[in-house]
Design a protein around this motif. Structure first.
Motif, mmCIF file in Angstrom:
data_model
loop_
_atom_site.group_PDB
_atom_site.id
_atom_site.type_symbol
_atom_site.label_atom_id
_atom_site.label_comp_id
_atom_site.label_asym_id
_atom_site.label_seq_id
_atom_site.Cartn_x
_atom_site.Cartn_y
_atom_site.Cartn_z
ATOM 1 N N GLU A 120 0.764 -1.260 0.171
ATOM 2 C CA GLU A 120 -0.141 0.034 0.017
ATOM 3 C C GLU A 120 0.708 1.333 -0.030
ATOM 4 N N GLN A 121 1.951 1.311 0.783
ATOM 5 C CA GLN A 121 2.843 2.357 0.766
ATOM 6 C C GLN A 121 3.464 2.632 -0.480
ATOM 7 N N VAL A 122 3.929 1.609 -1.157
ATOM 8 C CA VAL A 122 4.503 1.895 -2.382
ATOM 9 C C VAL A 122 3.686 2.139 -3.558
ATOM 10 N N PRO A 173 -1.046 -8.236 -5.504
ATOM 11 C CA PRO A 173 -1.269 -7.850 -6.851
ATOM 12 C C PRO A 173 -0.910 -6.601 -6.974
ATOM 13 N N LEU A 174 0.554 -6.209 -6.916
ATOM 14 C CA LEU A 174 0.967 -4.944 -7.087
ATOM 15 C C LEU A 174 0.820 -4.193 -8.305
ATOM 16 N N ARG A 175 1.092 -5.230 -9.465
ATOM 17 C CA ARG A 175 0.719 -4.667 -10.835
ATOM 18 C C ARG A 175 -0.519 -4.009 -10.869
ATOM 19 N N ASP A 176 -1.627 -4.583 -10.616
ATOM 20 C CA ASP A 176 -2.962 -4.330 -10.898
ATOM 21 C C ASP A 176 -3.430 -3.018 -9.995
ATOM 22 N N ARG A 177 -2.865 -3.147 -8.647
ATOM 23 C CA ARG A 177 -3.113 -2.078 -7.864
ATOM 24 C C ARG A 177 -2.479 -0.703 -8.191
ATOM 25 N N THR A 186 0.223 -1.041 -16.339
ATOM 26 C CA THR A 186 1.525 -1.515 -15.510
ATOM 27 C C THR A 186 2.149 -2.812 -15.988
ATOM 28 N N ALA A 187 3.280 -2.816 -15.977
ATOM 29 C CA ALA A 187 3.896 -4.188 -16.256
ATOM 30 C C ALA A 187 5.072 -4.577 -15.168
ATOM 31 N N ILE A 188 5.194 -5.705 -14.820
ATOM 32 C CA ILE A 188 6.121 -5.970 -13.498
ATOM 33 C C ILE A 188 6.875 -7.218 -13.736
ATOM 34 N N ASP A 189 7.901 -7.265 -13.344
ATOM 35 C CA ASP A 189 8.903 -8.426 -13.401
ATOM 36 C C ASP A 189 9.892 -8.459 -12.148
ATOM 37 N N PRO A 396 -6.794 1.291 -17.419
ATOM 38 C CA PRO A 396 -6.457 1.289 -15.865
ATOM 39 C C PRO A 396 -6.052 -0.249 -15.656
ATOM 40 N N ALA A 397 -6.494 -1.077 -16.445
ATOM 41 C CA ALA A 397 -6.040 -2.554 -16.615
ATOM 42 C C ALA A 397 -4.730 -2.617 -16.774
#
Length: 401
Positions: A120-122, A173-177, A186-189, A396-397
């Protein structure tokens, strides 16, 4: 572009992608160079560049000086106003950057944290920073998305952070948040995977097809692999976790973490900071402190970690037979302490043939390597289908890397 391959439209989109990717990865190129690189004719290159320019993705300039008869070939460059946001959460800091399609680091802010940040902080800190930048420094820029480099296991299928042990995140689910909070795709790895990608494309492993990359950060040691020129993620996205291996430690006195200690338990940034007497430091500060200190305790700790690192690298070289091993973060500092000595220690523990042409290199992109990799996955969809994505509104997705 699904279903368009082989059609006239599919070929056009593929060629647009090819031209944009060339100026993104290589820097400004003349139309003549693009013609030579792609094998397309001049008129086709002219039409493609015109379409990319109309979409605001490239700019053209006429060279001031030319030495050939006739009209000079315009230079084509990635548009400076197109940017991606890169995010790297660590146990002691959150770094957020804006990186241009021309690969310039436009903005970079590192916020040191007194305690390990929760998801949440991130999300809140990143969203607030992006919102501020978009009304100030990035006003007038096109922000195409966010890329996140996480020190943990990221599931390829849906971008879920399965486990980031040092951050104490599980199934987040950091990406989606982040996508929901910012309105940006947003993309994440994994951070080390993105470090490997960045160094392979632009840094110490540029043009090298078989690479092992190790990233040493505040959250431990991660690895990234490039085999036969392709980034290797594994079936779930978890490949390259070399920091979780348990190397044989030849000298009992070198062991610090018990019989089952992993590489990152023994080869540790935190242990280096403790020897120096610092609570936290960015990479240049830590490197300077180690390099300049005459303290015998620090020298001994560096040598201890180098011995264990050599065994770790030898195991990776025996299994994967890379031509280049790239070390980033504090591992680059351990290499710089005596590069030839570390290479000799690795070679002494590998099959002779595997070490014949082996090269150890420090990451060339320095402390920006993870951010550059994160930006690369944020740009991925735009580079794959430039005009369609550039013309679409931000969604937003989130989407996976």
């Amino acid at each position: 572009m699904a279903g368009a391959e082989g059609t006239v439209e599919g070929v056009r989109r593929a060629n647009l992608s090819r031209v944009l990717r060339l100026v993104h990865e290589e820097g400004p190129l003349s139309r003549a160079s693009l013609t030579e690189e792609t094998g397309l004719n001049r008129s086709t290159i002219g039409a493609l560049v015109g379409e990319l320019a109309a979409a605001g993705l490239v700019t053209e300039t006429v060279p001031d000086v030319h030495y050939r008869a006739g009209r000079p070939s315009p230079n084509v460059a990635a548009a400076t106003e197109v940017v991606a946001i890169a995010v790297n959460p660590e146990v002691d800091a959150l770094t957020v950057a804006a990186i241009g399609l021309d690969r310039r680091v436009v903005l970079r802010e590192r916020t040191e944290l007194p305690d390990v940040a929760g998801v949440e902080q991130v999300v809140v800190m990143t969203a607030e920073r992006v919102a501020r930048w978009r009304t100030d420094e990035l006003a007038g820029c096109r922000v195409v998305g966010i890329g996140v480099a996480v020190p943990g296991l990221v599931r390829s299928a849906d971008g879920l952070v399965r486990r980031a042990p040092h951050l104490d995140w599980t199934d987040e689910p950091l990406r989606d948040r982040l996508a929901a909070a910012t309105g940006l795709e947003t993309a994440i790895d994994n951070d080390a995977t993105l470090g490997a990608l960045a160094e392979h494309l632009y840094g110490a492993a540029r043009g090298v097809d078989d690479v092992v990359y190790l990233n040493g950060g505040a959250s431990g040691i991660g690895g990234g692999l490039v085999i036969a020129g392709r980034l290797v993620r594994g079936s779930g996205g978890y490949a390259g976790e070399i920091g979780q291996n348990r190397p044989g430690i030849a000298l009992p006195a070198d062991r610090r973490s018990g019989a089952q200690g992993t590489v990152e338990d023994e080869v540790s940034r935190a242990r280096l900071l403790a020897a120096i007497g610092l609570h936290s430091a960015d990479e240049p500060t830590l490197e300077a402190a180690i390099t300049m200190s005459p303290n015998a305790e620090i020298v001994a700790e560096v040598e201890r970690q180098r011995r264990i690192l050599a065994t770790t690298l030898a195991n990776a070289v025996n299994v994967l037979n890379p031509s280049v091993v790239v070390l980033g973060g504090f591992l680059a500092t351990l290499l710089a302490h005596d590069a030839e000595g570390l290479l000799a220690a690795v070679a002494a523990q590998t099959m002779p043939a595997n070490a014949e042409d082996l090269v150890l290199r420090s990451a060339a992109l320095g402390e920006d390597r993870l951010l550059v990799g994160a930006a690369e996955i944020a740009f991925a969809r735009l580079l794959d289908d430039p005009v369609s994505v550039a013309g679409a509104p931000s969604s937003p997705a989130g989407s996976g890397a």
